[in-house]
Design a protein around this motif. Structure first.
Motif, PDB file in Angstrom:
ATOM      1  N   GLU A  12       0.893  -1.156  -0.190  1.00  0.00           N
ATOM      2  CA  GLU A  12      -0.098   0.050   0.036  1.00  0.00           C
ATOM      3  C   GLU A  12       0.834   1.233   0.071  1.00  0.00           C
ATOM      4  OE1 GLU A  12      -3.323   1.201  -0.132  1.00  0.00           O
ATOM      5  OE2 GLU A  12      -2.545   3.083   0.278  1.00  0.00           O
ATOM      6  N   LEU A  13       0.515   2.247  -0.970  1.00  0.00           N
ATOM      7  CA  LEU A  13       1.369   3.466  -0.963  1.00  0.00           C
ATOM      8  C   LEU A  13       1.264   4.299   0.347  1.00  0.00           C
ATOM      9  CD1 LEU A  13       2.344   5.428  -3.386  1.00  0.00           C
ATOM     10  CD2 LEU A  13      -0.125   6.275  -3.147  1.00  0.00           C
ATOM     11  N   SER A  27     -13.731  11.423  -0.243  1.00  0.00           N
ATOM     12  CA  SER A  27     -15.174  11.518   0.673  1.00  0.00           C
ATOM     13  C   SER A  27     -15.199  10.786   1.919  1.00  0.00           C
ATOM     14  CB  SER A  27     -16.367  10.868  -0.003  1.00  0.00           C
ATOM     15  OG  SER A  27     -16.119   9.519  -0.207  1.00  0.00           O
ATOM     16  N   LEU A  30     -19.493   7.192   2.823  1.00  0.00           N
ATOM     17  CA  LEU A  30     -19.980   6.346   1.550  1.00  0.00           C
ATOM     18  C   LEU A  30     -21.140   5.695   1.833  1.00  0.00           C
ATOM     19  CD1 LEU A  30     -16.572   4.647   1.296  1.00  0.00           C
ATOM     20  CD2 LEU A  30     -17.279   5.992  -0.427  1.00  0.00           C
ATOM     21  N   ARG A  86     -15.534   6.065   5.532  1.00  0.00           N
ATOM     22  CA  ARG A  86     -14.649   5.464   4.486  1.00  0.00           C
ATOM     23  C   ARG A  86     -13.451   5.065   5.399  1.00  0.00           C
ATOM     24  NH1 ARG A  86     -12.863   6.038  -0.779  1.00  0.00           N
ATOM     25  NH2 ARG A  86     -14.552   7.596  -1.190  1.00  0.00           N
ATOM     26  N   HIS A 109       4.591   1.494   0.501  1.00  0.00           N
ATOM     27  CA  HIS A 109       5.377   0.900  -0.507  1.00  0.00           C
ATOM     28  C   HIS A 109       4.489   1.278  -2.011  1.00  0.00           C
ATOM     29  CE1 HIS A 109       7.445  -1.505   2.332  1.00  0.00           C
ATOM     30  NE2 HIS A 109       8.281  -1.890   1.270  1.00  0.00           N
ATOM     31  N   LYS A 110       5.377   1.883  -2.993  1.00  0.00           N
ATOM     32  CA  LYS A 110       5.007   2.332  -4.052  1.00  0.00           C
ATOM     33  C   LYS A 110       5.277   1.298  -5.080  1.00  0.00           C
ATOM     34  CE  LYS A 110       4.316   6.209  -7.119  1.00  0.00           C
ATOM     35  NZ  LYS A 110       4.862   7.619  -7.413  1.00  0.00           N
ATOM     36  N   LEU A 111       4.003   1.019  -5.743  1.00  0.00           N
ATOM     37  CA  LEU A 111       4.477   0.129  -6.970  1.00  0.00           C
ATOM     38  C   LEU A 111       5.090   1.107  -8.221  1.00  0.00           C
ATOM     39  CD1 LEU A 111       4.095  -2.581  -8.473  1.00  0.00           C
ATOM     40  CD2 LEU A 111       2.115  -1.884  -9.554  1.00  0.00           C
ATOM     41  N   GLY A 144      -6.803   1.422  -7.377  1.00  0.00           N
ATOM     42  CA  GLY A 144      -7.597   2.474  -7.648  1.00  0.00           C
ATOM     43  C   GLY A 144      -7.706   3.396  -9.245  1.00  0.00           C
ATOM     44  N   ALA A 148      -1.635   1.957 -10.996  1.00  0.00           N
ATOM     45  CA  ALA A 148      -0.091   1.517 -11.683  1.00  0.00           C
ATOM     46  C   ALA A 148      -0.132   0.324 -12.375  1.00  0.00           C
ATOM     47  CB  ALA A 148       1.087   2.006 -10.475  1.00  0.00           C
ATOM     48  N   TYR A 170     -15.623  18.385  -7.412  1.00  0.00           N
ATOM     49  CA  TYR A 170     -16.507  18.481  -6.286  1.00  0.00           C
ATOM     50  C   TYR A 170     -15.599  18.767  -4.996  1.00  0.00           C
ATOM     51  CZ  TYR A 170     -14.119  14.203  -4.572  1.00  0.00           C
ATOM     52  OH  TYR A 170     -13.101  13.226  -4.321  1.00  0.00           O
ATOM     53  N   MET A 278      -9.316  -4.810 -10.103  1.00  0.00           N
ATOM     54  CA  MET A 278     -10.267  -5.072  -9.553  1.00  0.00           C
ATOM     55  C   MET A 278     -10.810  -3.667  -9.052  1.00  0.00           C
ATOM     56  SD  MET A 278     -10.096  -8.701  -7.383  1.00  0.00           S
ATOM     57  CE  MET A 278     -11.784  -9.298  -7.290  1.00  0.00           C
ATOM     58  N   PRO A 287     -19.414   9.505  -8.936  1.00  0.00           N
ATOM     59  CA  PRO A 287     -19.941   8.866  -7.623  1.00  0.00           C
ATOM     60  C   PRO A 287     -21.611   8.944  -7.457  1.00  0.00           C
ATOM     61  CG  PRO A 287     -19.001  10.774  -7.005  1.00  0.00           C
ATOM     62  CD  PRO A 287     -18.751  10.801  -8.520  1.00  0.00           C
ATOM     63  N   GLN A 291     -22.008   3.530  -6.048  1.00  0.00           N
ATOM     64  CA  GLN A 291     -21.770   2.227  -6.297  1.00  0.00           C
ATOM     65  C   GLN A 291     -20.309   1.910  -6.368  1.00  0.00           C
ATOM     66  OE1 GLN A 291     -23.854  -0.717  -6.967  1.00  0.00           O
ATOM     67  NE2 GLN A 291     -25.262   0.685  -5.572  1.00  0.00           N
ATOM     68  N   MET A 293     -17.745   1.726  -4.474  1.00  0.00           N
ATOM     69  CA  MET A 293     -16.988   0.767  -3.388  1.00  0.00           C
ATOM     70  C   MET A 293     -18.022  -0.467  -3.617  1.00  0.00           C
ATOM     71  SD  MET A 293     -17.780   1.084   0.656  1.00  0.00           S
ATOM     72  CE  MET A 293     -19.192   1.730   0.501  1.00  0.00           C
ATOM     73  N   ASN A 294     -19.439  -0.265  -3.775  1.00  0.00           N
ATOM     74  CA  ASN A 294     -20.157  -1.399  -3.880  1.00  0.00           C
ATOM     75  C   ASN A 294     -19.866  -2.371  -5.079  1.00  0.00           C
ATOM     76  OD1 ASN A 294     -22.475  -1.212  -1.936  1.00  0.00           O
ATOM     77  ND2 ASN A 294     -22.175   0.892  -2.740  1.00  0.00           N
TER      78      ASN A 294
HETATM   79  C1  LIG Z   1     -16.821  11.961  -3.733  1.00  0.00           C
HETATM   80  C2  LIG Z   1     -16.893  10.724  -3.971  1.00  0.00           C
HETATM   81  C3  LIG Z   1     -17.834   9.945  -3.299  1.00  0.00           C
HETATM   82  C4  LIG Z   1     -18.095   8.660  -3.337  1.00  0.00           C
HETATM   83  N1  LIG Z   1     -19.195   8.157  -2.815  1.00  0.00           N
HETATM   84  C5  LIG Z   1     -19.306   6.874  -2.910  1.00  0.00           C
HETATM   85  C6  LIG Z   1     -20.538   5.943  -2.430  1.00  0.00           C
HETATM   86  O1  LIG Z   1     -21.377   6.801  -1.561  1.00  0.00           O
HETATM   87  N2  LIG Z   1     -20.713   4.745  -2.361  1.00  0.00           N
HETATM   88  C7  LIG Z   1     -19.682   3.859  -3.243  1.00  0.00           C
HETATM   89  O2  LIG Z   1     -19.950   2.746  -3.336  1.00  0.00           O
HETATM   90  N3  LIG Z   1     -18.840   4.478  -3.729  1.00  0.00           N
HETATM   91  C8  LIG Z   1     -18.316   5.773  -3.621  1.00  0.00           C
HETATM   92  N4  LIG Z   1     -17.425   6.336  -4.280  1.00  0.00           N
HETATM   93  C9  LIG Z   1     -16.360   5.527  -4.857  1.00  0.00           C
HETATM   94  C10 LIG Z   1     -15.422   4.921  -4.365  1.00  0.00           C
HETATM   95  O3  LIG Z   1     -14.762   5.674  -3.290  1.00  0.00           O
HETATM   96  C11 LIG Z   1     -14.522   3.996  -4.938  1.00  0.00           C
HETATM   97  O4  LIG Z   1     -14.964   3.235  -5.640  1.00  0.00           O
HETATM   98  C12 LIG Z   1     -13.566   2.996  -3.877  1.00  0.00           C
HETATM   99  O5  LIG Z   1     -12.878   3.836  -3.191  1.00  0.00           O
HETATM  100  C13 LIG Z   1     -12.572   2.292  -4.889  1.00  0.00           C
HETATM  101  O6  LIG Z   1     -12.089   1.342  -4.053  1.00  0.00           O
HETATM  102  P1  LIG Z   1     -10.716   0.754  -4.505  1.00  0.00           P
HETATM  103  O7  LIG Z   1     -10.069   0.103  -3.495  1.00  0.00           O
HETATM  104  O8  LIG Z   1     -10.775   0.126  -5.836  1.00  0.00           O
HETATM  105  O9  LIG Z   1      -9.737   2.078  -4.726  1.00  0.00           O
HETATM  106  P2  LIG Z   1      -9.187   3.184  -3.906  1.00  0.00           P
HETATM  107  O10 LIG Z   1     -10.245   3.259  -2.596  1.00  0.00           O
HETATM  108  O11 LIG Z   1      -8.840   4.217  -4.673  1.00  0.00           O
HETATM  109  O12 LIG Z   1      -7.842   2.476  -3.076  1.00  0.00           O
HETATM  110  C14 LIG Z   1      -6.772   2.238  -3.870  1.00  0.00           C
HETATM  111  C15 LIG Z   1      -5.534   1.827  -3.133  1.00  0.00           C
HETATM  112  O13 LIG Z   1      -4.233   1.728  -3.664  1.00  0.00           O
HETATM  113  C16 LIG Z   1      -3.276   2.651  -3.293  1.00  0.00           C
HETATM  114  N5  LIG Z   1      -2.260   2.979  -4.499  1.00  0.00           N
HETATM  115  C17 LIG Z   1      -2.577   3.597  -5.464  1.00  0.00           C
HETATM  116  N6  LIG Z   1      -1.587   3.638  -6.231  1.00  0.00           N
HETATM  117  C18 LIG Z   1      -0.600   2.744  -5.792  1.00  0.00           C
HETATM  118  C19 LIG Z   1       0.699   2.515  -5.850  1.00  0.00           C
HETATM  119  N7  LIG Z   1       1.301   2.762  -7.079  1.00  0.00           N
HETATM  120  N8  LIG Z   1       1.425   1.472  -5.167  1.00  0.00           N
HETATM  121  C20 LIG Z   1       0.767   1.139  -4.151  1.00  0.00           C
HETATM  122  N9  LIG Z   1      -0.829   1.376  -3.847  1.00  0.00           N
HETATM  123  C21 LIG Z   1      -1.202   2.399  -4.463  1.00  0.00           C
HETATM  124  C22 LIG Z   1      -3.995   3.868  -2.409  1.00  0.00           C
HETATM  125  O14 LIG Z   1      -3.332   4.485  -1.616  1.00  0.00           O
HETATM  126  C23 LIG Z   1      -5.162   3.326  -2.112  1.00  0.00           C
HETATM  127  O15 LIG Z   1      -5.221   2.703  -0.709  1.00  0.00           O
HETATM  128  C24 LIG Z   1     -17.219   7.765  -4.288  1.00  0.00           C
HETATM  129  C25 LIG Z   1     -15.961   8.297  -4.737  1.00  0.00           C
HETATM  130  C26 LIG Z   1     -15.816   9.879  -4.800  1.00  0.00           C
HETATM  131  C27 LIG Z   1     -14.571  10.318  -5.331  1.00  0.00           C
END
Ligand SMILES: Cc1cc2nc3c(=O)[nH]c(=O)nc-3n(C[C@H](O)[C@H](O)[C@H](O)COP(=O)(O)OP(=O)(O)OC[C@H]3O[C@@H](n4cnc5c(N)ncnc54)[C@H](O)[C@@H]3O)c2cc1C
Length: 429
Positions: A12-13, A27, A30, A86, A109-111, A144, A148, A170, A278, A287, A291, A293-294
């Motif tokens: 994790e970064l 945010s 969620l 969150r 740790h950054k990829l 995310g 990367a 936003y 994924m 947003p 959906q 995170m869901n």
């Molecule tokens: C304003 C806003 C409101 C939202 N509201 C909702 C909601 O109400 N309901 C809902 O379901 N979803 C909502 N979402 C969407 C939700 O936030 C995302 O879909 C969700 O966080 C995605 O999860 P994820 O783990 O795929 O990615 P992320 O949450 O982005 O996690 C990615 C992780 O990877 C790490 N990372 C990134 N790059 C690297 C790298 N190079 N090396 C190592 N680690 C790395 C990051 O530090 C992070 O911890 C919202 C989004 C926004 C912007």
């Protein structure tokens, strides 16, 4: 994966957020619904997150310009979505993972590089600056929207990718608890101030405060350059929220952060070599359907089903099968999320939209399995996202035909009545 008996190295970064006082990023809360819950249920965390922490929201509370409000229920009586923190969700997941002996965390740790075919990865240790080389049988790229891992996919032939920044940014504000420590608005609702091309929403937090999110075109943000302009803007467009946020706090929060952009990402395939995308890395979405995170948690459920079907050591079958199945739904929810922006900021103000909502509610009540409204299918069921769209298109066709038949019947009845009336008059005179 650890529960299935695999050794998991998590990179994790960021630092461990459990040790941070303030977690920077997106945010604060969620909206969690059935798809997210199904993922949590499979790892035994649904109760901890939903029952002990989630705040149920049963309806949208629409705030008109004159300060009056009305509710649009999300579903049937008893159906609701949950506002969850969150940070809390992340912490619960990390604590649960940490208890498993075959999970090892590598924070900060950054990829920086990876070879998807060989399964090798290079990480930069952000504390020491050293480069750590490692390899794996399976790389789960859950990093995310700006992934990367996905960057490595881009170099491969036959990888399709598209991204879209919507012309809307936003910024987050806050409504504090009242002096007596209570919620300043009805906490059973997600509050919306729809204003056509822009809007504001608010979700409740555990501490009785509200996270308020202002969505607007960037040009509008750029116009609000002074406290006076900002307050005047709120007095014009969100007058009822101003006393709740407080002028001083509004100015402080607004000018403390810069508005963030909103990206929508589609790609195909989600798999390449030993890697799988994924969550947001595969399908970042705007947003407005709540959906993102869901859908990410549902990815895990679907992936688990394919592992059950083909077996953990049959990844050459599991990964393509998963990607073929899932990408259609990933694309569909990205489209639905864009559509819901129009619905939230504008359509909820229209009579035709509200009339259709009523009609859908009545039909769903009469035929619960046959007529499932779009929002219900997306939020309260695990109907595949692309089928939710198909289902809505079919319903639109039925409604159009009904309206057309009713219209024709009304016109025909009118013509017959007029004709009879004319004959009556002719007889009379
Ligand atoms: C304003 C806003 C409101 C939202 N509201 C909702 C909601 O109400 N309901 C809902 O379901 N979803 C909502 N979402 C969407 C939700 O936030 C995302 O879909 C969700 O966080 C995605 O999860 P994820 O783990 O795929 O990615 P992320 O949450 O982005 O996690 C990615 C992780 O990877 C790490 N990372 C990134 N790059 C690297 C790298 N190079 N090396 C190592 N680690 C790395 C990051 O530090 C992070 O911890 C919202 C989004 C926004 C912007």
């Amino acid at each position: 994966m650890a529960k299935r008996g695999h050794h998991v190295e998590l990179y994790e970064l960021r630092d461990d957020i459990r040790l941070m006082e303030h977690v920077p990023g997106r945010s604060i809360n969620l909206a969690m619904s059935i798809r997210g819950r199904s993922g949590l249920r499979e790892v035994g965390l649904e109760d901890e997150i939903i029952k002990n922490h989630g705040l149920p929201m049963e309806a949208r509370m629409i705030h008109r310009l004159d300060g009056s409000t009305y509710q649009i229920p999300y579903g049937k009586k008893g159906q609701c979505i949950y506002s969850v923190g969150r940070r809390f969700v992340n912490e619960v997941l990390l604590n649960a993972a940490e208890k498993l002996p075959n999970v090892h965390f590598n924070f900060a740790h950054k990829l920086v590089n990876s070879d998807l075919d060989k399964g090798t990865m290079s990480f930069k240790n952000l504390k020491s600056g050293e480069i750590v080389e490692t390899d794996a049988d399976l790389i789960l790229g859950t990093d995310g929207a700006y992934s990367a891992v996905r960057k490595q996919f881009m170099k491969r032939a036959r990888f399709n990718y598209s991204q879209e920044y919507i012309p809307c940014y936003y910024l987050e504000l806050c409504i504090p608890p009242t002096a007596s420590g209570n919620f300043a608005m009805n906490p059973k609702c997600l509050h919306i101030w729809p204003r056509g091309s822009f809007m504001m929403i608010a979700l409740p937090n555990q501490d009785a405060s509200w996270t308020v999110t202002l969505f607007m075109p960037h040009e509008k943000f750029e116009q609000l350059t002074t406290p006076e302009k900002l307050i005047a803007f709120f007095q014009t467009h969100y007058p009822d929220s101003l006393p709740l946020i407080g002028k001083e706090r509004l100015v402080k929060d607004y000018f403390a952060t810069k508005p963030s952009g909103l990206i929508s990402v589609k790609c195909y395939p989600h798999q390449a070599g030993k890697a799988l995308l994924m969550g947001d890395s595969a399908h970042a979405m705007v947003p407005f359907y709540g959906q993102g995170m869901n859908a990410g948690f549902e990815d895990c459920v679907v992936f688990n089903e394919f592992l059950n079907q083909y077996g953990d050591h049959n990844l050459e079958k599991v990964l393509p099968a998963y990607t073929e199945y899932r990408h259609v739904d990933a694309h569909a929810i990205c489209d639905l999320a864009l559509y819901n922006f129009i619905e939230m900021r504008d359509l909820v103000n229209h009579f035709s939209f509200l009339a259709r909502k009523r009609f859908d509610t009545v039909m769903h009540w009469m035929f619960p399995n046959w007529w499932v409204p779009l929002y219900t299918s997306v939020t309260f069921s695990r109907m595949r996202y692309h089928l939710c769209i198909e289902n809505k298109k079919w319903q639109d066709r039925v409604v159009r035909k009904l309206l057309w038949s009713t219209g024709t019947a009304v016109v025909a009845t009118g013509v017959v009545a007029l004709y009879n009336f004319r004959s009556y008059l002719q007889k009379l005179f």
